[in-house]
Write an enzyme that holds these catalytic residues in place. Structure first.
Site, short mmCIF file in Angstrom:
data_model
loop_
_atom_site.label_atom_id
_atom_site.label_comp_id
_atom_site.label_asym_id
_atom_site.label_seq_id
_atom_site.Cartn_x
_atom_site.Cartn_y
_atom_site.Cartn_z
N TYR A 1 43.89 57.24 7.34
CA TYR A 1 42.19 57.03 7.05
C TYR A 1 41.95 56.40 5.97
O TYR A 1 42.89 56.02 5.12
CB TYR A 1 41.73 58.56 6.66
CG TYR A 1 42.25 59.18 5.33
CD1 TYR A 1 41.31 59.18 4.20
CD2 TYR A 1 43.39 59.99 5.22
CE1 TYR A 1 41.94 59.40 2.67
CE2 TYR A 1 43.83 60.30 4.07
CZ TYR A 1 42.94 60.12 2.70
OH TYR A 1 43.43 60.50 1.45
N CYS A 2 40.87 55.86 5.94
CA CYS A 2 40.24 55.04 4.78
C CYS A 2 38.85 55.78 4.47
O CYS A 2 38.72 57.21 4.55
CB CYS A 2 40.15 53.60 4.99
SG CYS A 2 39.02 52.82 6.58
N TRP A 3 37.80 54.95 4.13
CA TRP A 3 36.72 55.60 3.63
C TRP A 3 35.85 55.95 4.55
O TRP A 3 35.36 57.23 4.75
CB TRP A 3 35.96 54.36 2.72
CG TRP A 3 34.46 54.86 2.33
CD1 TRP A 3 33.33 54.55 2.77
CD2 TRP A 3 34.20 56.19 1.38
NE1 TRP A 3 32.11 55.09 2.29
CE2 TRP A 3 32.77 56.20 1.52
CE3 TRP A 3 34.82 56.99 0.94
CZ2 TRP A 3 31.95 57.23 0.70
CZ3 TRP A 3 34.15 57.95 0.02
CH2 TRP A 3 32.72 57.95 0.02
N TYR B 1 37.51 59.26 5.10
CA TYR B 1 37.71 60.49 4.15
C TYR B 1 36.44 61.08 3.98
O TYR B 1 36.42 62.40 3.82
CB TYR B 1 38.03 59.68 2.81
CG TYR B 1 37.59 60.53 1.66
CD1 TYR B 1 38.37 61.67 1.06
CD2 TYR B 1 36.20 60.37 1.00
CE1 TYR B 1 37.87 62.49 0.16
CE2 TYR B 1 35.86 61.13 0.06
CZ TYR B 1 36.67 62.10 -0.32
OH TYR B 1 36.23 63.01 -1.45
#
Length: 352
Positions: free
Chosen positions: A96-98, A125
């Site tokens: 995952y990232c932002w 996230y």
């Protein structure tokens, strides 16, 4: 290519089923909060994000994307060399990232091309945190809390740890918050987590609990240091059965001196913490305490703090906030020793 996007709610439900949870955001983003057990593999480091952002604003998005692509490719290569060479083909990471976009997508693409079975959190996230907050009430509702009440220095935290050592289920909120909860409870050199990460840690602790067994937790106000307890949790605690811990005053003073050794070894720090009480107790009273500390009378100050600051409002505040405090089972500790805490724990668990 073996990359599959999954909804945040599914990632939350299956979190323990992945071999590795990978956060592709920068170091500073990771430090603010991250999924339980996540490893930080930045697609762009903090300084690189700043460079790309500056180029985006000052030159053009196109030039920024070229630089960003080169940096991301270099970082992904480093992560693969450092972390993936020994991974078997069946390794299944969650990424995952932002918001589940370019940074985690680029890493997922390469890992998928290698042949790993990659899961990518849709919405990243941000979506996972929303799903976690929505899941909190469902985690709390079926739990049967036993709230350990007692005035400052009565041994609540020691008793909680003794219960854990005896095999009981406990929720150590002060441990998660890295704070002793009182106005003097900051631990030197130990920063508290961010509010977001504290909430993530509370959720992670709650999901490990067995709903068929009671959960012992120390009575807290809405805040532990600078951190606020989730509202569903504080509401459940305040409606739960209570235990009332009692310990002789001399033992309480000695316990506090043992549990807060930095107040004895660092009088200047103790004095600085006392300054936070000026609004409540007045400058003259606080300066009097500081003078006693400077004269080596720390024990006398601790006793006065109990008598004049902590104890007067304790009983009324607890009765007001914990609906079942009047029916609390009394736990009288013979002293502050580990043996006394173990004996009390055994009695509590034997009583059911």
């Amino acid at each position: 290519m073996s990359v599959h996007r999954i909804a945040a709610g599914e990632a939350l439900a299956r979190l323990d089923g992945f071999d590795t949870v990978i956060d592709a955001r920068s170091e500073s983003e990771f430090a603010l909060d991250h999924l339980p057990g996540a490893l930080n593999w930045p697609s762009l480091h903090d300084d690189e994000r700043a460079r790309v952002g500056t180029l985006y604003v000052q030159v053009s998005p196109f030039e920024a994307r070229k630089l960003g692509a080169a940096l991301v490719a270099r970082n992904i290569a480093a992560h693969i060399e450092q972390h993936c060479i020994d991974k078997p083909k069946g390794w299944q990471p969650l990424l995952y990232c932002w918001r589940g976009g370019q940074r985690s997508g680029a890493l997922a693409l390469v890992l998928g091309q290698i042949g790993f079975r990659v899961q990518l959190v849709e919405g990243g996230y941000k979506a996972f945190r929303a799903a976690m907050l929505a899941d909190l009430p469902a985690r709390i509702e079926p739990l049967a809390f036993r709230v350990i009440c007692g005035p400052t220095g009565s041994g609540k935290t020691r008793l909680l740890h003794a219960l854990a050592a005896a095999g009981a289920q406990v929720l150590d909120l002060e441990g998660l918050a890295r704070h002793r909860a009182s106005v003097l409870g900051a631990i030197p050199g130990v920063p508290q987590p961010t509010q977001k990460h504290f909430e993530m840690c509370v959720w992670d602790a709650l999901r490990a609990l067995d709903t068929a067994r009671p959960v012992f937790v120390e009575a807290e106000s809405k805040k532990v240091g600078n951190l606020t307890l989730p509202e569903p949790l504080i509401a459940a605690m305040r409606a739960s059965a209570c235990l009332r811990v009692e310990l002789a005053e001399d033992e309480r003073v000695a316990l506090l001196l043992e549990d807060y050794p930095f107040f004895v070894s660092d009088p200047a720090h103790f004095g600085q913490r006392l300054d936070t009480l000026v609004a409540l107790r007045g400058r003259a009273v606080v300066d009097g305490w500081k003078a006693q500390i400077a004269a080596g009378r720390t024990e006398a100050v601790v006793r006065e703090l109990l008598d004049k600051h902590y104890d007067p409002g304790y009983a009324s505040s607890t009765r007001r906030n914990f609906a079942r405090f009047e029916q609390a089972r009394v736990v009288r500790l013979r002293d502050r020793s580990a043996a006394a805490m173990a004996a009390a724990s055994a009695e509590i668990l034997a009583a059911g």
